[in-house]
Scaffold this motif. Structure first.
Motif, PDB file in Angstrom:
ATOM      1  N   LYS A 151       2.010  15.167  -8.066  1.00 43.15           N
ATOM      2  CA  LYS A 151       2.935  16.298  -7.889  1.00 43.15           C
ATOM      3  C   LYS A 151       3.492  16.759  -9.216  1.00 43.15           C
ATOM      4  O   LYS A 151       3.713  17.952  -9.443  1.00 43.15           O
ATOM      5  CB  LYS A 151       4.068  15.884  -6.950  1.00 43.15           C
TER       6      LYS A 151
ATOM      7  N   TRP B  44       0.832  -1.208   0.000  1.00 40.64           N
ATOM      8  CA  TRP B  44       0.000   0.000   0.000  1.00 40.64           C
ATOM      9  C   TRP B  44       0.870   1.264   0.000  1.00 40.64           C
ATOM     10  O   TRP B  44       0.565   2.241  -0.672  1.00 40.64           O
ATOM     11  CB  TRP B  44      -0.924  -0.019   1.210  1.00 40.64           C
ATOM     12  N   GLU B  45       1.959   1.230   0.743  1.00 40.92           N
ATOM     13  CA  GLU B  45       2.841   2.391   0.805  1.00 40.92           C
ATOM     14  C   GLU B  45       3.458   2.702  -0.563  1.00 40.92           C
ATOM     15  O   GLU B  45       3.516   3.866  -0.986  1.00 40.92           O
ATOM     16  CB  GLU B  45       3.948   2.151   1.841  1.00 40.92           C
ATOM     17  N   SER B  46       3.885   1.669  -1.279  1.00 43.40           N
ATOM     18  CA  SER B  46       4.493   1.891  -2.602  1.00 43.40           C
ATOM     19  C   SER B  46       3.479   2.429  -3.591  1.00 43.40           C
ATOM     20  O   SER B  46       3.780   3.334  -4.389  1.00 43.40           O
ATOM     21  CB  SER B  46       5.096   0.584  -3.121  1.00 43.40           C
TER      22      SER B  46
ATOM     23  N   SER C 130       0.718   4.143  -2.900  1.00 41.52           N
ATOM     24  CA  SER C 130       0.376   5.515  -2.531  1.00 41.52           C
ATOM     25  C   SER C 130       1.458   6.488  -2.971  1.00 41.52           C
ATOM     26  O   SER C 130       1.173   7.596  -3.439  1.00 41.52           O
ATOM     27  CB  SER C 130       0.167   5.611  -1.013  1.00 41.52           C
ATOM     28  N   THR C 131       2.710   6.070  -2.841  1.00 46.65           N
ATOM     29  CA  THR C 131       3.830   6.926  -3.269  1.00 46.65           C
ATOM     30  C   THR C 131       3.788   7.163  -4.775  1.00 46.65           C
ATOM     31  O   THR C 131       4.036   8.284  -5.254  1.00 46.65           O
ATOM     32  CB  THR C 131       5.164   6.277  -2.872  1.00 46.65           C
ATOM     33  N   MET C 132       3.484   6.118  -5.564  1.00 47.22           N
ATOM     34  CA  MET C 132       3.381   6.263  -7.013  1.00 47.22           C
ATOM     35  C   MET C 132       2.309   7.264  -7.394  1.00 47.22           C
ATOM     36  O   MET C 132       2.510   8.117  -8.274  1.00 47.22           O
ATOM     37  CB  MET C 132       3.086   4.903  -7.650  1.00 47.22           C
TER      38      MET C 132
ATOM     39  N   GLU D  22       1.031   9.706  -5.496  1.00 54.20           N
ATOM     40  CA  GLU D  22       1.391  11.052  -5.037  1.00 54.20           C
ATOM     41  C   GLU D  22       2.432  11.692  -5.943  1.00 54.20           C
ATOM     42  O   GLU D  22       2.346  12.888  -6.260  1.00 54.20           O
ATOM     43  CB  GLU D  22       1.915  10.970  -3.605  1.00 54.20           C
ATOM     44  N   GLU D  23       3.408  10.915  -6.395  1.00 51.17           N
ATOM     45  CA  GLU D  23       4.445  11.467  -7.280  1.00 51.17           C
ATOM     46  C   GLU D  23       3.865  11.899  -8.613  1.00 51.17           C
ATOM     47  O   GLU D  23       4.273  12.930  -9.176  1.00 51.17           O
ATOM     48  CB  GLU D  23       5.538  10.425  -7.485  1.00 51.17           C
ATOM     49  N   LYS D  24       2.911  11.124  -9.119  1.00 52.50           N
ATOM     50  CA  LYS D  24       2.297  11.499 -10.395  1.00 52.50           C
ATOM     51  C   LYS D  24       1.451  12.751 -10.249  1.00 52.50           C
ATOM     52  O   LYS D  24       1.396  13.598 -11.142  1.00 52.50           O
ATOM     53  CB  LYS D  24       1.447  10.342 -10.917  1.00 52.50           C
TER      54      LYS D  24
END
Length: 367
Positions: free
Chosen positions: A337, A325-327, A329-331, A333-335
């Motif tokens: 941003k 889930w963390e990975s 969510s990071t993907m 959020e980066e997109k």
């Protein structure tokens, strides 16, 4: 080919021909030249050509079936010339193809590299599928590794899906499923150069295909008649021909523009794709790839051979091909941003469960 690659001085010929036509230095006309010389008899000329090729004195060798029996042309570690095998014309038999490749596939070789060249012509694709099925077994038979052979599964039409595709195609062409075909409920493909919004184009395609099937003898007892606004061609296809993929060899006798109506290939691709989506596609032996692979329970003996005493043991594994889930969510959020995300990007939950679980995916919209 002989002259384009430098002539007989640079190209070894291993054929059954007694003579060759050599282009004159002026570029005008050709002269007939015997392949053997005073020092080499006709029976030994292929052996001499083979040795010149293996010693690196001639960089290219042309091999015909008539003159290659018993010759070894592999990339032997003791030879100066290393081999790349190009097949310009597939043999009529898969067994003959295997025998042809055996000229350059032998022990003590440094490498074994092959290139099979054939066109995208409909009849030739079907013909290549016979050889493809045989070649896929080479790796397992010769090296004990199924991945050692060439990957030619895309050209193997002799499968359960390959036998189902002509049945659907014949039923559509014979107008037994025409109304479903127009609404794309039974067959989710449209004929080449046709539009589902223009039924006339599909009607015209079906009529032309019927004429083609009559010309190659698949549609029998054909009768040409007139309806109110169009021409009707009736007939029937016997049951044994409905699933006979080998009948497509007759396509080789048709003009190229007819062979390239890839309705059969389009239907086959859809059948395979649907089976893959539904999880019913039998891919044979496959590699298990996942982020987490865990053994579930203990191995279970399911069979013991009475003659040898060998046992068959069943191992059950649990595969986790997802990401944390963390990975995920990071993907996302980066997109967001970077300003590359759309309103439809995000997490989605499946509406129905599978194996007692609900599935979640992270989806990104592509343009």
């Amino acid at each position: 080919i002989l002259m384009q690659l430098g002539g007989p001085d640079k190209l070894a010929e291993l054929t059954g021909r007694r003579g060759i036509l050599v282009r004159c230095f002026s570029g005008k006309g050709v002269t007939y030249q015997a392949r053997n010389t005073k020092d080499v008899t006709m029976e030994m000329v292929n052996m001499q050509e083979k040795q010149l090729f293996m010693d690196g004195k001639k960089s290219v060798a042309i091999i015909y079936e008539a003159g290659s029996a018993g010759l070894s042309l592999q990339a032997d570690r003791r030879a100066l010339n290393q081999v790349l095998h190009l097949t310009l014309e597939l043999p009529w038999s898969a067994d003959r193809a295997i025998q042809q490749f055996g000229r350059t596939y032998r022990s003590n070789q440094a490498s074994a590299e092959y290139r099979l060249l054939f066109t995208n012509l409909g009849g030739e694709r079907r013909f290549a599928s016979i050889v493809a099925k045989k070649l896929e077994s080479l790796g397992a038979l010769t090296q004990g590794d199924r991945r050692a052979g060439p990957s030619l599964s895309a050209y193997n039409y002799d499968s359960s899906y390959g036998k189902k595709a002509p049945v659907l195609m014949y039923r559509v062409i014979m107008e037994q499923l025409l109304i479903y075909f127009l609404f794309q409920d039974s067959l989710p493909v449209v004929p080449p150069r046709c539009s589902s919004e223009k039924p006339d184009t599909i009607q015209d395609f079906i009529l032309k295909e019927k004429v083609t099937l009559v010309s190659v003898g698949i549609v029998r007892d054909s009768i040409l008649g007139n309806r109110k606004d169009s021409v009707k061609l009736s007939g029937h296809i016997i049951d044994s021909d409905m699933q006979d993929v080998g009948r497509f060899n007759r396509l080789l006798g048709l003009p190229p523009y007819i062979q390239n109506r890839h309705l059969f290939v389009n239907i086959l691709d859809v059948l395979v794709q649907n089976a893959r989506i539904e999880g019913n596609l039998d891919s044979g032996i496959v590699d298990m790839r996942a982020n987490i692979v865990e053994l579930e329970g203990t191995p279970k003996t399911v069979h013991i051979d009475q003659m040898s005493g060998a046992s068959t043991v069943l191992f059950t594994f649990t595969l986790d091909r997802g990401i944390t889930w963390e990975s995920a969510s990071t993907m996302l959020e980066e997109k967001q941003k970077d300003g590359l995300s759309s309103a439809n990007d995000g997490f989605y939950e499946s509406k129905r469960g599978w194996l007692g679980r609900r599935h979640f995916i992270l989806a990104f919209e592509r343009y």
